[in-house]
Structures are given as C-alpha cells and as structure tokens.
Design an enzyme around this catalytic site. Structure first.
Site, PDB file in Angstrom:
ATOM      1  N   ARG A   1     -42.707  21.083   0.261  1.00  0.00           N
ATOM      2  CA  ARG A   1     -42.091  21.543   1.460  1.00  0.00           C
ATOM      3  C   ARG A   1     -41.173  22.703   0.776  1.00  0.00           C
ATOM      4  NH1 ARG A   1     -38.774  16.651   1.495  1.00  0.00           N
ATOM      5  NH2 ARG A   1     -40.626  15.586   2.538  1.00  0.00           N
TER       6      ARG A   1
ATOM      7  N   ALA B   1     -31.102  14.033  -1.264  1.00  0.00           N
ATOM      8  CA  ALA B   1     -30.901  12.416  -1.275  1.00  0.00           C
ATOM      9  C   ALA B   1     -31.973  11.639  -0.530  1.00  0.00           C
ATOM     10  CB  ALA B   1     -29.724  12.048  -0.706  1.00  0.00           C
ATOM     11  N   MET B   2     -32.193  10.267  -0.971  1.00  0.00           N
ATOM     12  CA  MET B   2     -33.187   9.639  -0.428  1.00  0.00           C
ATOM     13  C   MET B   2     -32.757   8.195  -0.037  1.00  0.00           C
ATOM     14  SD  MET B   2     -36.319   9.268   0.864  1.00  0.00           S
ATOM     15  CE  MET B   2     -36.431   7.593   1.843  1.00  0.00           C
ATOM     16  N   GLU B   3     -32.886   7.758   1.172  1.00  0.00           N
ATOM     17  CA  GLU B   3     -32.398   6.640   1.734  1.00  0.00           C
ATOM     18  C   GLU B   3     -32.818   5.186   1.490  1.00  0.00           C
ATOM     19  OE1 GLU B   3     -34.915   7.749   5.108  1.00  0.00           O
ATOM     20  OE2 GLU B   3     -33.649   8.833   3.512  1.00  0.00           O
ATOM     21  N   ASN B   4     -33.689   5.083   0.261  1.00  0.00           N
ATOM     22  CA  ASN B   4     -34.529   3.881  -0.449  1.00  0.00           C
ATOM     23  C   ASN B   4     -33.523   2.533   0.162  1.00  0.00           C
ATOM     24  OD1 ASN B   4     -36.400   5.503  -1.742  1.00  0.00           O
ATOM     25  ND2 ASN B   4     -34.487   5.981  -2.762  1.00  0.00           N
TER      26      ASN B   4
ATOM     27  N   HIS C   1     -24.646  10.405   5.626  1.00  0.00           N
ATOM     28  CA  HIS C   1     -25.938  10.474   6.121  1.00  0.00           C
ATOM     29  C   HIS C   1     -26.969   9.417   5.746  1.00  0.00           C
ATOM     30  CE1 HIS C   1     -29.524  13.236   7.614  1.00  0.00           C
ATOM     31  NE2 HIS C   1     -30.276  12.659   6.607  1.00  0.00           N
ATOM     32  N   GLU C   2     -26.975   9.197   4.536  1.00  0.00           N
ATOM     33  CA  GLU C   2     -27.687   7.953   3.870  1.00  0.00           C
ATOM     34  C   GLU C   2     -27.383   6.726   4.139  1.00  0.00           C
ATOM     35  OE1 GLU C   2     -30.468   9.326   2.607  1.00  0.00           O
ATOM     36  OE2 GLU C   2     -29.809  11.296   2.541  1.00  0.00           O
TER      37      GLU C   2
ATOM     38  N   GLU D   1     -34.190  11.319  11.188  1.00  0.00           N
ATOM     39  CA  GLU D   1     -33.077  12.546  10.552  1.00  0.00           C
ATOM     40  C   GLU D   1     -32.391  12.977  11.511  1.00  0.00           C
ATOM     41  OE1 GLU D   1     -32.906  12.403   7.648  1.00  0.00           O
ATOM     42  OE2 GLU D   1     -34.852  11.497   6.670  1.00  0.00           O
TER      43      GLU D   1
ATOM     44  N   GLU E   1     -40.637   9.299   0.016  1.00  0.00           N
ATOM     45  CA  GLU E   1     -40.932   9.828   1.395  1.00  0.00           C
ATOM     46  C   GLU E   1     -41.408  11.361   1.381  1.00  0.00           C
ATOM     47  OE1 GLU E   1     -38.445   9.668   5.600  1.00  0.00           O
ATOM     48  OE2 GLU E   1     -37.233  10.298   3.805  1.00  0.00           O
TER      49      GLU E   1
END
Length: 945
Positions: free
Chosen positions: A878, A350-353, A385-386, A408, A215
């Site tokens: 970013r 973190a990343m919500e894959n 959150h994830e 988000e 992402e």
C-alpha cells in the site's frame, strides 16, 4: 493497524524558489535526471561518510527453492477458482510449530488444522503464498483413519494450495473434525510482511530479531491457513529457536524446554478464537519492563536492552489507557497478558496482534531528553489506537474487509478518548479535527473517493482500503454519531455490541442495531447514508436559519450524481446548531428536497452557528454578508468563537473557495485577524488551508512574494510572543514548532537566521538544539545554510543515533538541502538497507518531494526505478501504491501528460489503483484552479496596504 508516518506531522513543507528552467523535449527530462543521478553517484560516492560503526548487513540469502511437492497448476475445475473461501470448510483449531533458523534466514514448520465440513467434498483448499509445502499433506478422518491424497497443487491466481482426496470426505457433526497436517518452509528475509528477520546494533554487535506482520492477507506467507477474518480458530503455537533467543506469541508461555544442545522449544497456552491476521510470534533477545493493570493483567513492553529507559512512557500510558478502556467497554480484556514489542524495521505504524502488539520504534519509544512533544503525543495516540483494537477488532472482528472501518474507524475515534483520559491538558478531543476530520474531508471531496463500506475482491483492493476513509472518516462519523445520540447512549451501545459479538464477527448493521437498542433512535436509517455512499454534503444557510444540502466536490465541473448512488448523494444529517448559547440537534431528512428551517429564536443581528466545533461531517456555507460579519467578528474579538469554531470557519471557507462556491477574497479576509490569534488549533488549520495556495503559486514570481510578505506579517506577532526558548505547556510547544516553522517557510529573515544559527552551532558541536525545535532547525538550517559538509555531518549523526524519532528528523533534514547532487545521492541510498531502512524508503521519497529542488527529482526517480520498487516491495504494497501521490502539487499540462504516460506504461497498479485515480483528479483540478483563481487571489494580495 496504525499507518506509518508517511508524512510529517505538519502538512506544510519547505518550498523555496525553483532556480532551474525546464527546457527541451519531454523525453529528455527522464534521461537527464537518470543521467544526473547516475553521474552524481559515480562522482560523489566517495564523499559519503562511512558509518561510525559497522551496520547490520542486508542478507543475500535466497528464498527456499520450490520442491514441487504441491506444484503450480492453472486447474480451474473446482470452487478454488473463487476469491473467497467456501462456507462449508471451517477451521476450528491450529497446532502450529515453527523453527526459526536465524543464521540461515529461513524457517521450517508443521501445522495441523482441525477442520469442520458442513457438506461432503473431496477437495480442501486454503491460503498459501511464497511459503512452500515440503511434504505431501496428511489428512485424517475424525476416527483417526488416514485419507489417501490424490494430489495437491498451488493455484496461485487466488493464493491457494488445493488438496484433493482420493475418497469422499463426509460432513462432520458435533465435535468431530478432520485433521490436515502440512510441513512447510519459508524465507525469513526479503520483505517486511509474513514472518521476517531484521537486524539492529547492540554494543557494536549485529543482533537479529524475527517477527510476524500479517494484516491483512500475509498470514498465508508465514504458514498455510484459512486466511479470512471470519475463519476464527483457536491456536496452540510452539516456536523452536536458538537457545540464546527467547520467543513470544499471543498467549503466555506454557513451557520452555531444550530440544538439544543448541535449540530451545517454547510452547504457548492455547488461544481464544481469533482471526489469522492477528496471529503473532517473535524470536528475540530483548528485555522487558512491566506494569500491572487494575484488573491484574501484566502489561509488558519489550525493547532492545540499551533502549529500556525509552519504554517507560509507553508502559505508563498503556496502564492508564488500558484501565480506562476496561471500564468504558465494561468488558475485561480477554487474554491473560498484553505485550508490546518495538521492531527495528517495521512496515506499518503498529499492528494490534492480540496479546502481542508490534510497533515501529518511533511509535513506541520516547526519550524525554531527546524526543519532541509531538513524538510523545504520537506514542500515546498509537498505543491507545492499538489498545482499542483489543476490543474493536480482536474481540469483535469485522466479518469481511468491506467493513474494515469497524476496526480502524473505531480505533481512530477511541484513541482520542483514551489519550484525553491520560493526558487531560493536551486538548485531544479538539485535536481530532486536525488529525482526522479536516484532512479526510479533503480526501472525501474527490470523485475518486470511495464509501466507508466498500466491496473488495482482491488482496490489492483489500490493502488499499487501509486509508483515510476507513480510518479518519470512520472516526469522524462516529464523533458525529456520539454527539447525536449522546455520549452515554453511545457508550451503552458499544457495550451491547461487544458483549453480543464477543469472539465472533460482525457487520456494520450489527453495530447500528446495538446503538438503536441503546438509544431508541433510527441509527441505521441515518448512518447508512454516511457509510454506503462516498462523499458528504455542504449545508447552505440562507435567511439565517433556512438550510439546504448538496454534495460537496472540489471539482466544480464534476457531475455530482456520479458514480451512481441509490441514495442520490443526499444524507440524513444530525445538524447541531447554536443560538444565544443554546445548542440543539435537528435531523435533516434527506427526503426534504427543498431544505428545512431551523426553529431558532433569533433576535436582532444574532448569529446562528451551524455545526459548532465542526462536530458534524459536513461543511457550512453562509451568505456573503454573514461571511463578512464573521471576518469582522474575528477581527474585533476572535475569542467570542471557540478555537474549534475558528478552525472550522477557516477550513470551510478555503475548501468552499477551492470548490468555487465562495470567492477567495472572502476566505482570505478570514486570515486578517491572525495577528491576534495565539491558539494552536486555528493556527494549525490556517497553515494547512493556505498551504494549497502556497503550493500552487510557489513558481509565480509576481504573486508568491506577495503571499510571503503578507503571511510573514500575520505570523510575526505570535512568533515573537513564543520566541525560541523551548518552554511552556505541551500545547504551547506544539504551537511554537508550527509557528516558527511557518515563519521559516514564508521566508522570514529573522526566523531563518535563528534556525541557521542553531544549525551552525550544532554542526560545530558547541550547542545542542532544543528538542521541540530540532525538526524545523534540521529542515530550515539545511535549506538556508546547508552545504555538502553539513549534509555529510547530518548523515553521520543519523547513523550514530539510536533513537528512531531523532533518526526520522535527521532524514527530513537531509531531504531539505538545495544541492541537487546531494539529493540525487540520497535517492540512490534508498537502495541500500544498510543506510536507509526498508521501512523509511517511502518516507524519504516523500520528504525529498517536499523540497522544491527535489519535487521533480523524486517523481522522476520513482518512474526510473519503478521495476526495482515493485520487485522489492511487490505491487500490492500500500505504501508503494500511495507514493504516486507525491505528484499532487503538480499543476501543468506537461506534468499531467507525464503522469498519464507513466501510468499507461505500467497499467498494473495493484494497491495503487485508487491513489492513481486521486492524484490524476487532483492535478487536473489544480490546472483548472490556477486558470480560474489566480486573478482574484492576485487582486486581493495586491490590494493590501
């Protein structure tokens, strides 16, 4: 996605007195710093302690060479010159096979994409970046007949590979599809995006893990794909990997088979429709612990074998919050399993894959013997959150990145509900003020802010909107909206939305429609004023119950009508107000230009509280006499107001004073009662609110000692009450760390002495530091008594410890030393990933910038090493884009000129365009603020008994 922790949990930071006097011409500054860094490195490098064990080595492998199967071209004769993919080409399924050559730092793959065409064409184009096509693509018609390919080429301007057929491709109908097959290869090292490899130590041995992070626009780096969120497809994924490794992906394993003596192929079950940015796979040698959800879904956490115990809390909190969200959303989690995995070097928080959530170790692993309460809360919050994203983002995805807040903002809001359910004594529903509402109100009061729903048309613009506006303002306006339409109707509206758009894409208007259906209230009419224009209002109260609104800006000289807004920077405001213990909401229509009168029944000197608990996303300014009454009421009995209200008074007053809408004497009067304050929420906001004044005057030899003396006195009673024993509730431990840290920051001798004593005992190995005091002891112990030997010992401990949360605290301690030679050496260490992980580079720069002795050094190091940083991280990173915000405390014309010169030298800002605007605006405001406010602030402190 969750932000990495760029900043410490507390906004305030160590800022001792500057001892160096800047002299000479501006040009010399950069040269002197550059030379000092270079000389320090050459003179001091031999004194850097060697690691206690051999570190994982950074790869020197080169990326795959371009074989020119699809050469670069600037041909702009077709629609591929456009940034967006065409509507008439739609993928429906990917068959993806990837082979991870772990020892060679590269991978190969083959993908077959089933494509629908809604109109005839000869051209197909899709995304690719850095990964190379190794064989001429193959295209087959729905009949299976092969289509001759005239040519293929890369159009790098828009990150496309274009395939041009030699024959017409007719539109498809029904289930008929074209099948496009491409073979490709890529590099496993070089960045923390796409499919990449990192290493870790296990029992003295170097181990490797490879995983993806996609992402927002990095799936195209892993494999050729239609890399836009509304191009949802199903996936059948297979991973070929060395036999000693295992593989994970979004879906459960279907089968695993040996390819030959050395290679194993793991095939996964076909997925549900999902966006490319959610595709994930990992090749690992980890172990897992498991819980089961109430609905029977396996919930696993994968970690390094020697970290298994630290995954227990994440597993437990996952189970509790997962069950809560399945109930709240009235929708069962869509996949057969949910895995989490801690990646040793991970760029974001973190990343919500979908089905395989990836984490930075600090946000997943918690050791009750070594981690602080703040670490535990961070793990719970990020996990929650994830989990929210498994519904908001994964099941229903925003149609395009301009509606990122639908992902988000929702995850940032619901994480507090989830953690509050699991940890009921943590006051999470109030802590949202500290984590989201108050901080983003500062960001959103700048002219360089942006609307929640914002047009984005480049990868850099897309990545830049992963910011406080999308996350924290999104959460804040949802909090206000829930309060207005009631929690029950808000929940029902969310359920309608999720059911209506399951496995599909949605826009902001779709969510408003769902809430209107649930509430029968004009949600769209009200809420569009909060999402389609930047900023927010200040509500001014006169005559106790008459209110008017105007745009709130920190810059009193800014034009409040700019940039133009169709709504004219007026808002439909759900105004909650309370009188005589009764609370009501009146919607203030933006068309009521003269303001409105609240229908309150006030008697005598009764106080009408506007915006109780700061539930609305606006500020409130009372008449001077009312502010005086509030200050007196706080001093006589502060508990007559809730802790959230006390925080709100303080935050509003200091923001209003900074914007020249209130005299600073009134704002400072609100701090007089603090000797009696014992609650976490108000103290946290006081510390944050006054940190701006502290930062602006830290070099003022007359005024700064007055500020120190006053706040030493205000904080001492609660510091003495709390003491230095690490005891009490979760909230008490958070409060103690903040209070003692603030006492140290204000130069309290007793507090600094205690920190130094604990630090010295730790250096001698005679005592360990209580876990909730470690961060402040590392920081202020290093500042107060740290020397080169202490610094080297701290570095050794950083290299020895395996717990990422402890490593992060030690990094902050290293950044707090006063010795500029050590700071210079520390900055140069950032170039060695064997010492400082790539994920921590910008964290360390930020930590050093919080040190008065390192503030200018950090900024100059960035300028001197900008080309290196861009080469290493890319201009669209970013975190690189945001690192320029370390200059926000600058407040001189010279510093402003240096910044402007640097930005002029490097005009391509990439993802940093908006941060550059914001930091320049902030520094200009700082300069003006000092000119306007110094005298009145000095008079207030000088008048104290």
């Amino acid at each position: 996605m969750n932000f990495a922790e760029e900043e410490p949990s507390k906004k305030y930071c160590i800022k001792g007195k500057h001892v160096a006097i800047i002299c000479g011409v501006v040009v010399a500054v950069g040269l002197i710093v550059g030379l000092s860094v270079g000389l320090t490195r050459s003179c001091e490098q031999d004194t850097t302690p060697a690691p206690s064990q051999p570190p994982p080595e950074a790869s020197t492998a080169l990326p795959p060479q371009d074989q020119n199967v699809c050469p670069d071209s600037e041909d702009e004769s077709g629609e591929w010159k456009n940034f967006r993919l065409p509507d008439f080409i739609n993928p429906v399924h990917y068959d993806l096979e990837v082979k991870a050559l772990m020892e060679e730092d590269r991978y190969t793959g083959i993908v077959t994409i089933s494509v629908n065409l809604s109109k005839p064409t000869r051209d197909l184009w899709l995304h690719i970046r850095e990964t190379k096509i190794t064989k001429l693509p193959e295209l087959r018609r729905p009949s299976g007949e092969q289509v001759p390919i005239r040519r293929c080429f890369e159009y790098k301007k828009q990150e496309y590979v274009v395939i041009q057929a030699a024959e017409d491709l007719a539109a498809t109908s029904g289930d008929s599809v074209y099948r496009l097959t491409m073979e490709f290869k890529g590099w496993l090292n070089g960045s923390l995006v796409g499919f990449y490899k990192t290493t870790y130590m296990e029992d003295g041995q170097i181990r490797s893990i490879a995983a993806t992070d996609h992402e927002p626009t990095d799936a195209r780096k892993s494999f050729p794909c239609f890399d836009e969120p509304n191009k949802k497809s199903t996936y059948s994924i297979s991973i070929i990997h060395p036999k000693e490794y295992s593989a994970l992906s979004n879906m459960p394993e279907e089968k695993s088979e040996m390819v030959d003596d050395n290679w194993k192929k793991t095939t996964f079950v076909k997925s549900v429709p999902m966006s490319t940015y959610l595709v994930c796979f990992a090749v690992h040698r980890f172990t897992a612990i498991e819980r089961k959800s109430r609905s029977g879904k396996p919930l696993k956490v994968y970690v390094q074998p020697n970290q298994k115990e630290t995954a227990e809390y994440a597993a437990n909190i996952t189970q509790a919050v997962f069950d809560y969200f399945e109930d709240y959303f009235a929708m069962e989690y869509a996949l057969p399993k949910l895995d989490k995995i801690a990646i040793p070097d991970f760029g974001t928080g973190a990343m919500e894959n979908w089905g395989l959530v990836t984490y930075r170790e600090t946000n997943l692993l918690y050791d009750p013997l070594l981690s602080a309460s703040s670490n535990q809360q961070r793990v719970a919050s990020v996990v929650a959150h994830e989990l929210v994203h498994q519904w908001f983002g994964n099941t229903v995805t925003m149609d395009w990145w301009d509606d990122l807040w639908l992902n988000e903002g929702f995850a940032s809001f619901f994480e507090f509900l989830g953690v509050n359910h699991a940890e009921k004594d943590w006051q999470m529903l109030s802590q949202v003020l500290l984590e989201d509402v108050f901080p983003v109100q500062e960001d959103d009061s700048l002219m360089s802010s942006h609307p929640v729903v914002v047009t984005v048309s480049t990868p850099a613009e897309i990545t830049s909107v992963f910011d406080g506006i999308s996350y924290s303002k999104g959460a804040s306006i949802l909090r206000m909206l829930q309060d207005w339409i009631t929690p029950e109707k808000f929940q029902k509206g969310c359920q309608i939305y999720l059911k209506k758009f399951q496995f599909a894409n949605a826009k902001t208007s779709d969510f408003w429609d769902s809430l209107q259906e649930a509430s029968n209230l004009p949600v769209k009419e009200v809420m569009d004023t909060w999402t389609s224009q930047m900023g927010y209002p200040v509500v001014t109260v006169s005559g106790r119950q008459n209110i008017t609104q105007k745009r709130f800006l920190l810059d009193s000289k800014a034009d409040p009508s700019q940039p133009p807004s169709e709504l004219g920077y007026t808002w439909n405001i759900p105004v909650r107000w309370a009188d005589n213990d009764n609370s009501r909401i009146t919607v203030y229509n933006r068309l009521d230009k003269g303001g409105i009168t609240l229908n309150a029944n006030l008697s005598g000197d009764a106080f009408l509280k506007i915006n109780p608990d700061h539930i609305g996303f606006y500020r409130v300014n009372y008449e001077g006499g009312t502010w005086d009454w509030i200050a007196e009421a706080l001093s006589s009995n502060h508990t007559r107001f809730s802790a959230a209200d006390r925080s709100s008074f303080i935050d509003d007053a200091f923001a209003l004073a900074r914007a020249q809408l209130l005299n600073y004497k009134i704002a400072l009067n609100l701090t007089m009662y603090l000797k009696s304050e014992e609650d976490f929420l108000p103290w946290e906001r006081v510390i944050s609110s006054v940190s701006y004044i502290i930062s602006m005057f830290e070099d003022d030899r007359e005024l700064y000692p007055m500020i120190e003396t006053y706040f030493q006195g205000q904080v001492k009673p609660v510091a003495d009450l709390l003491g230095w024993q690490d005891t009490g509730s979760h909230i008490t431990k958070l409060l103690r760390a903040s209070i003692l840290g603030f006492a140290c920051k204000m130069g309290d001798r007793e507090a600094l002495g205690n920190a130094s004593q604990l630090f010295d005992s730790w250096l001698k190995g005679s005592a360990s530091i209580p876990v909730n005091l470690r961060l402040l002891v590392y920081r202020y112990g290093m500042q107060n008594s740290g020397n080169e030997a202490a610094w080297n010992y701290t570095l050794e401990q950083y290299q020895k410890t395996s717990l990422a949360q402890e490593k992060e605290k030690l990094l902050y301690g290293l950044a707090s030393v006063k010795d500029v030679k050590l700071l210079a050496r520390y900055l140069e260490m950032l170039k060695d990933p064997n010492i400082i992980k790539t994920q921590d580079v910008f964290t360390v720069i930020r930590y050093i910038s919080y040190n008065s002795y390192g503030k200018t050094m950090a900024w100059n190091w960035i300028q001197l090493n900008w080309d290196y940083l861009v080469s290493r991280f890319t201009i669209n990173d970013r975190y690189l884009g945001r690192i320029v915000t370390i200059a926000e405390p600058f407040n001189t014309e010279l510093q402003l000129w240096q910044m402007q010169s640097f930005f002029a030298k490097y005009p391509n800002a990439g993802a940093g365009a908006k941060p550059r605007e914001q930091v320049l605006e902030t520094v200009k405001n700082n300069i003006e603020w000092l000119n306007v406010n110094r005298q009145s602030i000095r008079e207030w402190f000088a008048s104290l008994p």
